[in-house]
Write a protein that holds these residues in place. Structure first.
Motif, PDB file in Angstrom:
ATOM      1  N   VAL A 104       0.848  -1.192   0.000  1.00  0.00           N
ATOM      2  CA  VAL A 104       0.000   0.000   0.000  1.00  0.00           C
ATOM      3  C   VAL A 104       0.883   1.241   0.000  1.00  0.00           C
ATOM      4  O   VAL A 104       1.940   1.259   0.635  1.00  0.00           O
ATOM      5  CB  VAL A 104      -0.965  -0.007   1.212  1.00  0.00           C
ATOM      6  CG1 VAL A 104      -0.208   0.139   2.523  1.00  0.00           C
ATOM      7  CG2 VAL A 104      -2.025   1.076   1.095  1.00  0.00           C
ATOM      8  N   ALA A 105       0.470   2.247  -0.758  1.00  0.00           N
ATOM      9  CA  ALA A 105       1.180   3.528  -0.737  1.00  0.00           C
ATOM     10  C   ALA A 105       0.731   4.308   0.489  1.00  0.00           C
ATOM     11  O   ALA A 105      -0.415   4.184   0.941  1.00  0.00           O
ATOM     12  CB  ALA A 105       0.871   4.317  -2.005  1.00  0.00           C
ATOM     13  N   VAL A 106       1.640   5.086   1.043  1.00  0.00           N
ATOM     14  CA  VAL A 106       1.350   5.923   2.209  1.00  0.00           C
ATOM     15  C   VAL A 106       1.757   7.354   1.866  1.00  0.00           C
ATOM     16  O   VAL A 106       2.891   7.597   1.455  1.00  0.00           O
ATOM     17  CB  VAL A 106       2.130   5.439   3.452  1.00  0.00           C
ATOM     18  CG1 VAL A 106       1.893   6.376   4.635  1.00  0.00           C
ATOM     19  CG2 VAL A 106       1.738   4.012   3.809  1.00  0.00           C
ATOM     20  N   LEU A 107       0.812   8.274   2.008  1.00  0.00           N
ATOM     21  CA  LEU A 107       1.088   9.683   1.734  1.00  0.00           C
ATOM     22  C   LEU A 107       1.507  10.363   3.031  1.00  0.00           C
ATOM     23  O   LEU A 107       0.740  10.424   3.994  1.00  0.00           O
ATOM     24  CB  LEU A 107      -0.158  10.368   1.154  1.00  0.00           C
ATOM     25  CG  LEU A 107      -0.060  11.875   0.917  1.00  0.00           C
ATOM     26  CD1 LEU A 107       1.068  12.213  -0.052  1.00  0.00           C
ATOM     27  CD2 LEU A 107      -1.393  12.414   0.402  1.00  0.00           C
ATOM     28  N   ARG A 108       2.749  10.840   3.053  1.00  0.00           N
ATOM     29  CA  ARG A 108       3.321  11.476   4.247  1.00  0.00           C
ATOM     30  C   ARG A 108       3.248  12.997   4.062  1.00  0.00           C
ATOM     31  O   ARG A 108       3.930  13.543   3.207  1.00  0.00           O
ATOM     32  CB  ARG A 108       4.776  11.028   4.394  1.00  0.00           C
ATOM     33  CG  ARG A 108       4.931   9.515   4.546  1.00  0.00           C
ATOM     34  CD  ARG A 108       6.158   8.982   3.807  1.00  0.00           C
ATOM     35  NE  ARG A 108       7.357   9.729   4.065  1.00  0.00           N
ATOM     36  CZ  ARG A 108       8.206   9.470   5.079  1.00  0.00           C
ATOM     37  NH1 ARG A 108       7.975   8.471   5.892  1.00  0.00           N
ATOM     38  NH2 ARG A 108       9.274  10.197   5.252  1.00  0.00           N
ATOM     39  N   VAL A 109       2.410  13.651   4.850  1.00  0.00           N
ATOM     40  CA  VAL A 109       2.187  15.084   4.650  1.00  0.00           C
ATOM     41  C   VAL A 109       2.698  15.905   5.833  1.00  0.00           C
ATOM     42  O   VAL A 109       3.015  15.374   6.897  1.00  0.00           O
ATOM     43  CB  VAL A 109       0.690  15.403   4.424  1.00  0.00           C
ATOM     44  CG1 VAL A 109       0.195  14.753   3.147  1.00  0.00           C
ATOM     45  CG2 VAL A 109      -0.156  14.990   5.620  1.00  0.00           C
ATOM     46  N   ASP A 110       2.716  17.193   5.612  1.00  0.00           N
ATOM     47  CA  ASP A 110       3.075  18.149   6.652  1.00  0.00           C
ATOM     48  C   ASP A 110       1.793  18.866   7.090  1.00  0.00           C
ATOM     49  O   ASP A 110       0.719  18.640   6.536  1.00  0.00           O
ATOM     50  CB  ASP A 110       4.093  19.150   6.083  1.00  0.00           C
ATOM     51  CG  ASP A 110       4.971  19.773   7.182  1.00  0.00           C
ATOM     52  OD1 ASP A 110       4.534  19.792   8.357  1.00  0.00           O
ATOM     53  OD2 ASP A 110       6.074  20.248   6.859  1.00  0.00           O
ATOM     54  N   THR A 111       1.932  19.741   8.069  1.00  0.00           N
ATOM     55  CA  THR A 111       0.805  20.565   8.495  1.00  0.00           C
ATOM     56  C   THR A 111       0.325  21.415   7.313  1.00  0.00           C
ATOM     57  O   THR A 111       1.142  21.864   6.502  1.00  0.00           O
ATOM     58  CB  THR A 111       1.247  21.491   9.648  1.00  0.00           C
ATOM     59  OG1 THR A 111       1.911  20.694  10.640  1.00  0.00           O
ATOM     60  CG2 THR A 111       0.069  22.184  10.278  1.00  0.00           C
ATOM     61  N   HIS A 153       9.096   4.860   5.361  1.00  0.00           N
ATOM     62  CA  HIS A 153      10.371   5.520   5.051  1.00  0.00           C
ATOM     63  C   HIS A 153      10.408   5.845   3.568  1.00  0.00           C
ATOM     64  O   HIS A 153      10.160   4.979   2.725  1.00  0.00           O
ATOM     65  CB  HIS A 153      11.543   4.611   5.418  1.00  0.00           C
ATOM     66  CG  HIS A 153      11.510   4.203   6.865  1.00  0.00           C
ATOM     67  ND1 HIS A 153      11.914   5.040   7.883  1.00  0.00           N
ATOM     68  CD2 HIS A 153      11.085   3.059   7.458  1.00  0.00           C
ATOM     69  CE1 HIS A 153      11.750   4.424   9.046  1.00  0.00           C
ATOM     70  NE2 HIS A 153      11.250   3.223   8.817  1.00  0.00           N
ATOM     71  N   SER A 154      10.699   7.099   3.258  1.00  0.00           N
ATOM     72  CA  SER A 154      10.741   7.524   1.866  1.00  0.00           C
ATOM     73  C   SER A 154      11.482   8.841   1.766  1.00  0.00           C
ATOM     74  O   SER A 154      11.435   9.659   2.691  1.00  0.00           O
ATOM     75  CB  SER A 154       9.318   7.690   1.311  1.00  0.00           C
ATOM     76  OG  SER A 154       9.354   8.281   0.037  1.00  0.00           O
ATOM     77  N   ALA A 193       5.413   6.868   0.271  1.00  0.00           N
ATOM     78  CA  ALA A 193       6.190   5.666   0.589  1.00  0.00           C
ATOM     79  C   ALA A 193       5.367   4.445   0.192  1.00  0.00           C
ATOM     80  O   ALA A 193       4.147   4.532   0.032  1.00  0.00           O
ATOM     81  CB  ALA A 193       6.500   5.617   2.079  1.00  0.00           C
ATOM     82  N   TYR A 194       6.022   3.313   0.028  1.00  0.00           N
ATOM     83  CA  TYR A 194       5.335   2.068  -0.333  1.00  0.00           C
ATOM     84  C   TYR A 194       5.650   1.038   0.744  1.00  0.00           C
ATOM     85  O   TYR A 194       6.816   0.747   1.012  1.00  0.00           O
ATOM     86  CB  TYR A 194       5.781   1.594  -1.721  1.00  0.00           C
ATOM     87  CG  TYR A 194       5.549   2.676  -2.757  1.00  0.00           C
ATOM     88  CD1 TYR A 194       4.316   2.842  -3.366  1.00  0.00           C
ATOM     89  CD2 TYR A 194       6.572   3.584  -3.078  1.00  0.00           C
ATOM     90  CE1 TYR A 194       4.100   3.875  -4.277  1.00  0.00           C
ATOM     91  CE2 TYR A 194       6.357   4.612  -3.979  1.00  0.00           C
ATOM     92  CZ  TYR A 194       5.117   4.749  -4.570  1.00  0.00           C
ATOM     93  OH  TYR A 194       4.896   5.774  -5.466  1.00  0.00           O
TER      94      TYR A 194
END
Length: 201
Positions: free
Chosen positions: A67-74, A187-188, A193-194
């Motif tokens: 699964v892809a994971v979207l890592r965002v900021d505020t 981790h990306s 990230a995947y």
């Protein structure tokens, strides 16, 4: 006896993360009971305990092997025609949130679509979940967006946790309830990230 209050530095130390990582949770409006002592933001110890007790996302219950994971900021203002914000804040409306999260990211769009669900993490916690990823667009910078993405739900209080479910289908609701408020380490070098959903035997 009064509540035990920690500085953001102490809270970050308790959680084993960088102070900038913890401050993202503060700035996104995800932590209840904050107070100020001069210029310092003070965090109830029980809130930090609740964060450390959040269980890890049960990715093995997802049907896709990755699964892809979207890592965002505020969330920050975005001067773009199709959205006012980029990133996450608990105060954004569902409409603003889905626009802020569905693009434009450097990613492998086919891999995102194959996963069928896109958990959105802030500082390693799932704060929103997107589905409807089958169609994508690419801009001139090589970034992708998912114009049909649906917001199934988002977190407004990470300590309790308190979530708002916006899913219309039972499948989307299940995914939101499964993932929201959980810890998901990824981790990306980029925003996406995947993560494998099955641990190696």
């Amino acid at each position: 006896m009064g509540k035990v209050l920690l500085t953001t530095g102490q809270a970050a130390e308790e959680l084993g993360c960088a102070i900038t990582t913890f401050r993202r949770l503060v700035n996104a409006g995800l932590l209840p009971g904050l107070s100020r002592r001069g210029v310092r933001v003070m965090v109830p110890f029980e809130t930090v305990q609740a964060l450390s007790a959040r269980h890890h996302a049960p990715l093995d219950q997802l049907s896709s092997p990755e699964v892809a994971v979207l890592r965002v900021d505020t969330a920050r203002p975005a001067d773009e025609p199709d959205r006012a914000w980029r990133g996450f804040a608990s105060s954004l409306t569902p409409d603003d949130l889905v626009r802020a999260l569905r693009g434009w990211w450097r990613c492998n769009p086919a891999a995102v679509a194959t996963g069928q669900v896109l958990p959105v993490t802030l500082s390693g916690y799932v704060v929103a979940v997107l589905t409807g990823l089958q169609r994508w667009e690419k801009n001139t910078e090589g970034r992708h967006a998912f114009p049909d993405a649906r917001l199934t739900g988002y977190v407004t209080d990470l300590a309790t946790p308190r979530t708002t479910i916006t899913a219309e289908s039972a499948t989307d609701r299940r995914l939101a309830e499964l993932l929201l408020g959980t810890r998901l380490v990824s981790h990306s070098g980029g925003a996406v990230a995947y993560v494998p959903t099955r641990t190696a035997a």
